[in-house]
Design a protein around this motif. Structure first.
Motif, PDB file in Angstrom:
ATOM      1  N   UNK A 112      -7.571 -11.203   2.371  1.00  0.00           N
ATOM      2  CA  UNK A 112      -7.799 -10.088   3.299  1.00  0.00           C
ATOM      3  C   UNK A 112      -6.812  -8.955   3.021  1.00  0.00           C
ATOM      4  N   UNK A 113      -5.582  -9.321   2.685  1.00  0.00           N
ATOM      5  CA  UNK A 113      -4.594  -8.294   2.343  1.00  0.00           C
ATOM      6  C   UNK A 113      -5.110  -7.419   1.206  1.00  0.00           C
ATOM      7  N   UNK A 114      -5.639  -8.070   0.192  1.00  0.00           N
ATOM      8  CA  UNK A 114      -6.130  -7.319  -0.967  1.00  0.00           C
ATOM      9  C   UNK A 114      -7.297  -6.411  -0.586  1.00  0.00           C
ATOM     10  N   UNK A 115      -8.154  -6.916   0.302  1.00  0.00           N
ATOM     11  CA  UNK A 115      -9.315  -6.138   0.715  1.00  0.00           C
ATOM     12  C   UNK A 115      -8.886  -4.891   1.517  1.00  0.00           C
ATOM     13  N   UNK A 116      -7.830  -5.036   2.325  1.00  0.00           N
ATOM     14  CA  UNK A 116      -7.405  -3.924   3.182  1.00  0.00           C
ATOM     15  C   UNK A 116      -6.461  -2.958   2.468  1.00  0.00           C
ATOM     16  N   UNK A 117      -5.923  -3.412   1.330  1.00  0.00           N
ATOM     17  CA  UNK A 117      -4.915  -2.624   0.619  1.00  0.00           C
ATOM     18  C   UNK A 117      -5.347  -1.183   0.270  1.00  0.00           C
ATOM     19  N   UNK A 118      -6.560  -0.977  -0.282  1.00  0.00           N
ATOM     20  CA  UNK A 118      -6.921   0.378  -0.743  1.00  0.00           C
ATOM     21  C   UNK A 118      -6.821   1.439   0.349  1.00  0.00           C
ATOM     22  N   UNK A 119      -7.085   1.063   1.607  1.00  0.00           N
ATOM     23  CA  UNK A 119      -7.031   2.053   2.678  1.00  0.00           C
ATOM     24  C   UNK A 119      -5.609   2.599   2.830  1.00  0.00           C
ATOM     25  N   UNK A 120      -4.629   1.693   2.726  1.00  0.00           N
ATOM     26  CA  UNK A 120      -3.234   2.123   2.842  1.00  0.00           C
ATOM     27  C   UNK A 120      -2.840   2.977   1.635  1.00  0.00           C
ATOM     28  N   UNK A 121      -3.268   2.551   0.455  1.00  0.00           N
ATOM     29  CA  UNK A 121      -2.908   3.293  -0.757  1.00  0.00           C
ATOM     30  C   UNK A 121      -3.469   4.710  -0.694  1.00  0.00           C
ATOM     31  N   UNK A 157       1.187  11.971   0.961  1.00  0.00           N
ATOM     32  CA  UNK A 157       2.292  12.330   0.071  1.00  0.00           C
ATOM     33  C   UNK A 157       1.931  13.590  -0.724  1.00  0.00           C
ATOM     34  N   UNK A 158       0.688  13.655  -1.182  1.00  0.00           N
ATOM     35  CA  UNK A 158       0.292  14.829  -1.974  1.00  0.00           C
ATOM     36  C   UNK A 158       0.302  16.106  -1.144  1.00  0.00           C
ATOM     37  N   UNK A 159      -0.053  15.984   0.157  1.00  0.00           N
ATOM     38  CA  UNK A 159      -0.009  17.171   1.017  1.00  0.00           C
ATOM     39  C   UNK A 159       1.424  17.616   1.242  1.00  0.00           C
ATOM     40  N   UNK A 160       2.293  16.620   1.466  1.00  0.00           N
ATOM     41  CA  UNK A 160       3.668  16.962   1.828  1.00  0.00           C
ATOM     42  C   UNK A 160       4.490  17.396   0.612  1.00  0.00           C
ATOM     43  N   UNK A 204       0.810  -1.214   0.000  1.00  0.00           N
ATOM     44  CA  UNK A 204       0.000   0.000   0.000  1.00  0.00           C
ATOM     45  C   UNK A 204       0.841   1.260   0.000  1.00  0.00           C
ATOM     46  N   UNK A 205       1.907   1.264   0.817  1.00  0.00           N
ATOM     47  CA  UNK A 205       2.759   2.451   0.878  1.00  0.00           C
ATOM     48  C   UNK A 205       3.484   2.643  -0.454  1.00  0.00           C
ATOM     49  N   UNK A 206       3.949   1.543  -1.039  1.00  0.00           N
ATOM     50  CA  UNK A 206       4.634   1.653  -2.324  1.00  0.00           C
ATOM     51  C   UNK A 206       3.703   2.238  -3.386  1.00  0.00           C
ATOM     52  N   UNK A 207       2.532   1.631  -3.525  1.00  0.00           N
ATOM     53  CA  UNK A 207       1.583   2.099  -4.537  1.00  0.00           C
ATOM     54  C   UNK A 207       1.130   3.533  -4.251  1.00  0.00           C
ATOM     55  N   UNK A 208       0.840   3.821  -2.983  1.00  0.00           N
ATOM     56  CA  UNK A 208       0.346   5.144  -2.612  1.00  0.00           C
ATOM     57  C   UNK A 208       1.380   6.216  -2.865  1.00  0.00           C
ATOM     58  N   UNK A 209       2.654   5.922  -2.534  1.00  0.00           N
ATOM     59  CA  UNK A 209       3.721   6.888  -2.749  1.00  0.00           C
ATOM     60  C   UNK A 209       3.909   7.156  -4.233  1.00  0.00           C
TER      61      UNK A 209
END
Lengths: 302, 336
Positions: A169-178, A185-188, A117-122
């Protein structure tokens, strides 16, 4: 005043320790959070030393002691403190070994979801453009399904079992992290300190990992705790529906599924596994609330 | 308002297409031969196999299969159940009112208890009541509802014998169900005791399904109220000498309700996920139990259709919440 001794300012500790101290001072104000933390520490110790703590082996069946009630009920004995199940296995020992599964599920799911999630989100937040569009649209699709339904369907594809349940379950929870990482990241990204580091010639990877990410940590830590408890709940629900860990695994949700038919005859086989799930999830959520209040005073709910 | 609406709907189209891709791929990703999975017959002859292969379209390229699937979906054709041979859409339509009745009752339960509890907790911040409500809410929020349901069955059905264990109404009653809502149909039937029977069947499932929304609403209401109570206009209203009840009820609550209503709306997905567990425990004949049973019966056509329909419902409810939010709050409407 040209040169200041860093130690002279506010104590003799190094600044990291001092931050940790301030954090602990704030966290420990919250009695519930401390109670949750203590419970979790005990649970982790019990899980690690399960073979030493458990009075019986979790899978040994005693044909002479089927559905024995807990010791305080008529017919119960101290041999089986919390009674036995329908095939004569000790409830307490199974619950103790079950802690291993639940904690492992939480740890596995959260580690994987956090990393991905952090990788994709970043990437999404920092690069923007089509990468951002594709990643976010895919996450929207995942979020359009109720989590448990998507997990059920994924397990139907992958086949029932603990490992596949955890992946689902990992896949289901992933979007929240992304989403969370992307928003932070966009704010910073356009703040002065980031621009300054960029102007100083930092490459994009260094900029993301060393400059931007540490400042997005607070909401991520809170999300991680919440996901930890969610993962345990969802895995137990899948186990309960027969799609998670398979019998005779002493996973708490699976134990509940096995106990269902004895619900009106032997209340203890149903009550204790669920109580274990509730207390664990509650403890983690208490810690999560405490972390949120300590890390982000803005979110403090008084 | 129209551009705002158009933009919102426009954003949904890629998501909807994505959802159809997931549903489409579901059957093709299952382990095993999809023709055998969908045929529901044993010992197929090679001729029959080829015939079915052509009928299901598995002999064509994947993109062509997808386009055909999508065309079918847009025309309301979700295929037929492998087990009952009935159209998936009509099976869904027959069972959905049961899920809807359960979900609405659960939501009413959650709002009726959660809203006042949250408001009072905020007004009496730090009081024993506040602490009790917040602790209870945290327990509710952490609740494995499948266990909560079993526990209620042990106490209220087993020990006290007050409520039945499963179904929507006692087998003693039989009447036509024009609305699909058992509470309404039982009243319309005019049969003595039918309504009472429907209520006693509904009460435990509704409590179980409403527990997590109740906890979320109480927490959200409290924090929204606390925020609003600290605003300048509330202080002004107080300084003007308005009665405290009027300040809380009229000035604060109205503004605090906006995020709360959003929260309530966004529970739709959670509610449907909860319905899967609740309906399974109480043998409630709704779409949640239908889907779980279909997974175990390997009725994958039903699972595929149900997946799409449920995601569609969640998307529509979320859109409605979004639009409602835009209606109340012009700042949202004009941004973006």
């Amino acid at each position: 005043m040209a040169v200041t001794d860093p130690a002279a300012g506010g104590g003799t500790m190094n600044p990291r320790l001092e931050m940790l101290g301030a954090f602990w001072a704030s966290f420990s104000e919250n009695k519930g959070a401390v109670a949750g933390l203590v419970f979790m520490v005990v649970l982790v110790l019990v899980a690690i030393f399960a073979p030493l703590v458990a009075p019986h082996a979790p899978d040994v069946q005693n044909r002479d002691a089927l559905l024995v009630p807990p010791f305080w009920e008529a017919g119960g004995s101290l041999t089986y403190i919390l009674g036995t199940d329908a095939v004569g296995r000790d409830m307490l020992s199974r619950l103790i070994f079950g802690a291993r599964y639940s904690l492992f599920i939480g740890l596995f799911v959260v580690t994987l979801a956090l990393a991905a999630g952090v990788t994709l989100g970043t990437l999404s937040g920092y690069l923007g453009g089509w990468v951002d569009t594709v990643v976010m649209r895919v996450m929207d699709v995942v979020l359009a399904f109720p989590g448990l339904l998507l997990a059920l369907v994924l397990v139907a594809i992958l086949g029932p079992g603990l490992m596949n349940a955890m992946i689902a379950i990992t896949l289901v929870l992933l979007p929240h992290f992304v989403r969370l990482t992307r928003a932070s990241v966009m704010t910073e990204r356009d703040k002065d300190y980031v621009v300054a580091v960029r102007t100083a010639g930092a490459g994009p990877i260094r900029l993301m990992v060393k400059t931007v990410l540490p400042n997005c940590l607070a909401p991520l830590i809170v999300q991680t705790t919440l996901s930890f408890s969610n993962a345990i709940l969802e895995a137990a629900a899948l186990g309960f529906l027969g799609m998670g860990a398979q019998p005779p695994t002493p996973e708490w949700g699976t134990m509940l599924a096995e106990a269902r038919e004895f619900i009106l005859r032997a209340w203890w086989v149903v009550t204790f596994p669920g109580l274990a799930i509730l207390l664990t999830v509650l403890a983690i959520n208490l810690v999560g609330d405490g972390l949120r209040d300590a890390l982000d005073p803005k979110l403090k709910r008084g | 308002m129209i551009p705002f609406l158009a933009k919102r709907i426009g954003l949904l189209i890629p998501t909807f297409l994505g959802v159809t891709v997931v549903a489409f791929l579901f059957i093709r990703l299952l382990p095993g031969d999809p023709v055998l999975l969908l045929a529901g017959e044993r010992g197929l002859s090679p001729e029959r196999y080829a015939e079915l292969m052509a009928q299901f379209g598995f002999d064509r390229p994947l993109w062509q299969q997808y386009l055909e699937y999508l065309t079918g979906v847009l025309h309301g054709d979700l295929g037929n159940s492998i087990v009952t041979k009935q159209p998936v859409l009509s099976e869904f339509a027959a069972l959905f009112p049961a899920t809807l009745e359960l979900s609405i009752t659960a939501m009413i339960f959650a709002v009726v208890l959660g809203l006042p509890a949250g408001v009072i907790a905020a007004v009496r911040r730090g009081s024993v009541f506040d602490h009790t409500v917040m602790s209870t809410a945290l327990v509710g929020y952490s609740m494995p509802i499948f266990w909560w349901g079993l526990l209620l069955i042990i106490v209220f059905s087993g020990w006290l014998g007050w409520t039945p264990v499963s179904g929507r109404i006692s087998l003693l009653y039989y009447f036509p169900t024009p609305t699909g809502f058992m509470l309404i149909d039982s009243l319309l039937s005019g049969q003595k005791g039918a309504f009472g029977s429907a209520v006693s069947h509904l009460i435990l499932p509704a409590i179980v399904l409403g527990t997590i929304p109740l906890a979320v609403i109480a927490r959200q209401t409290r924090s929204a109220m606390l925020e609003v109570l600290g605003e300048d206009y509330v202080r002004t209203a107080r300084a003007k000498g308005l009665a405290p009840g009027r300040v809380v009820g009229l000035h604060a609550l109205r503004n605090a309700l906006i995020p709360v209503i959003t929260t309530i709306g966004l529970q739709a997905g959670l509610l449907l996920a909860g319905a899967i567990l609740t309906e399974t425990i109480f043998s409630w004949p709704g779409v949640g139990k239908w889907l779980v049973d279909s997974i175990f019966r390997r009725d994958y056509q039903v699972v595929q259709g149900g997946l799409l329909l449920i995601a569609g419902i969640v998307m529509i409810v979320n859109l409605a919440v979004d639009v409602a939010y835009g209606l109340v709050n012009p700042r949202i409407r004009h941004r973006r």
